[in-house]
Design an enzyme around this catalytic site. Sequence first.
Site, PDB file in Angstrom:
ATOM      1  N   ARG A 233      -3.033 -24.190  13.914  1.00  0.00           N
ATOM      2  CA  ARG A 233      -1.609 -24.207  14.212  1.00  0.00           C
ATOM      3  C   ARG A 233      -1.045 -22.903  13.726  1.00  0.00           C
ATOM      4  NH1 ARG A 233       2.123 -28.155  12.406  1.00  0.00           N
ATOM      5  NH2 ARG A 233       3.447 -27.995  14.504  1.00  0.00           N
TER       6      ARG A 233
ATOM      7  N   LYS B 287      -5.583 -32.691   2.629  1.00  0.00           N
ATOM      8  CA  LYS B 287      -6.011 -32.135   3.774  1.00  0.00           C
ATOM      9  C   LYS B 287      -7.087 -32.431   3.534  1.00  0.00           C
ATOM     10  CE  LYS B 287      -5.358 -29.525   8.088  1.00  0.00           C
ATOM     11  NZ  LYS B 287      -4.353 -28.580   8.534  1.00  0.00           N
TER      12      LYS B 287
ATOM     13  N   ARG C 177       7.231 -29.541   4.376  1.00  0.00           N
ATOM     14  CA  ARG C 177       6.095 -29.495   3.766  1.00  0.00           C
ATOM     15  C   ARG C 177       6.745 -30.934   1.995  1.00  0.00           C
ATOM     16  NH1 ARG C 177       7.532 -24.139   0.886  1.00  0.00           N
ATOM     17  NH2 ARG C 177       7.333 -23.367   3.143  1.00  0.00           N
TER      18      ARG C 177
HETATM   19  C1  BTN Z   1      -4.771 -27.401  12.379  1.00  0.00           C
HETATM   20  O1  BTN Z   1      -4.261 -27.943  11.333  1.00  0.00           O
HETATM   21  O2  BTN Z   1      -4.143 -25.952  11.808  1.00  0.00           O
HETATM   22  C2  BTN Z   1      -5.521 -27.830  13.272  1.00  0.00           C
HETATM   23  C3  BTN Z   1      -6.817 -27.281  13.012  1.00  0.00           C
HETATM   24  C4  BTN Z   1      -7.901 -27.903  14.679  1.00  0.00           C
HETATM   25  C5  BTN Z   1      -9.034 -26.957  13.801  1.00  0.00           C
HETATM   26  C6  BTN Z   1     -10.171 -28.158  15.446  1.00  0.00           C
HETATM   27  S1  BTN Z   1     -11.867 -27.317  14.881  1.00  0.00           S
HETATM   28  C7  BTN Z   1     -11.831 -27.541  16.489  1.00  0.00           C
HETATM   29  C8  BTN Z   1     -10.396 -27.104  17.099  1.00  0.00           C
HETATM   30  N1  BTN Z   1     -10.976 -25.848  17.984  1.00  0.00           N
HETATM   31  C9  BTN Z   1     -10.416 -24.698  17.316  1.00  0.00           C
HETATM   32  O3  BTN Z   1     -10.564 -23.216  16.971  1.00  0.00           O
HETATM   33  N2  BTN Z   1      -9.442 -25.893  16.571  1.00  0.00           N
HETATM   34  C10 BTN Z   1      -9.408 -27.276  16.699  1.00  0.00           C
END
Ligand code: BTN
Length: 324
Positions: free
Chosen positions: A121, A186, A322
């Site tokens: 994100r 996490k 947070r």
């Molecule tokens: C976050 O917590 O910031 C979101 C993470 C999301 C990661 C997943 S892995 C599969 C898909 N492909 C990516 O490039 N990102 C999501």
Amino acid sequence: MDYRALLALLSQDKPISGGHLAQQLGVTRSAIWKQINRLRALGVSIEAQASRGYRLTWPLELLEKSAILSELPFGIRQRLGSLRVYWEIDSTNSTLLREASTRSGDLHVCLAEIQSAGRGRRGRQWQSPLSGNIYFSLLKRFETGMSTLSGLSLVVGLATIQALSDCGVKNLALKWPNDILADGRKLAGILVELGGEFLGPCYAVIGIGINMRIDQLSGAVIDQPWIDLAQHCKEKLTGRNQLVGRLLYQLLDALDRFNVTGFTGLQNDYARYDFLRGKEVKIDAPQGSFKGIGMGVDMRGALLIRQRDVTHTYDSAEVTVRTV
Ligand code: BTN
């Protein structure tokens, strides 16, 4: 390069010598040595025992389309538009986003063993080494407009928790808007990206990253408290193909419910796993930083925070939150 054959040989119970590996794979010992070093650089932990040979420190179950499909009921297999497992790709989300307007059909699934440009994100990187994590994306189409999709990422979070619970994972919580926590750290993250027409039809690429085994190098650069399933579940680590099967099952079930009721139908489920409820939190919003108490979410999935006697509503796109 695809290292599946080498990894299969290294996954055996006993160490295997460089000479044997070279013979079995029809390459030189120096090629084996280079490939082993490359695998280590990609995140795989390989032990070298003097005079005995090489072996994986931990077994690595590779993702296999047939093994994932065998975890699914026939009705769900029939509904899938496609299911692809890549060895290495930039990002499973980016792949489906690129294809969404040219590829027809619904429910396309994309998985990879390595992402060279995994995305989190807010433009963050998502560490995606070859160490047995799950990098999963699903393309889901909607006849309705984007405004009907509020709360979707919470619904995806709930489905992910349900899939992990099905595999015996305990002490899970959902930290708004889309972090899955285990024992407060996490374990998985969700990135939902929308495309198509604002008023519909539109689509969502639902990306889910689950930490199964984070190697030391990748772990060192993650900027928040994290945990992986290997630490959390100790010896009872679930199979990767089984987990992906449960994820698909629970996701499709939750999306079907979401299609009928929107987020309201899942609001009670959310309350059971709400990590922020009743906790003191700090919100970073465009208008500044604030402290308050988590009061759950509204019918659209927006975060409710009590500041003094007033309850404020925050949408996920605008803030980070947070606990303090
Ligand atoms: C976050 O917590 O910031 C979101 C993470 C999301 C990661 C997943 S892995 C599969 C898909 N492909 C990516 O490039 N990102 C999501």
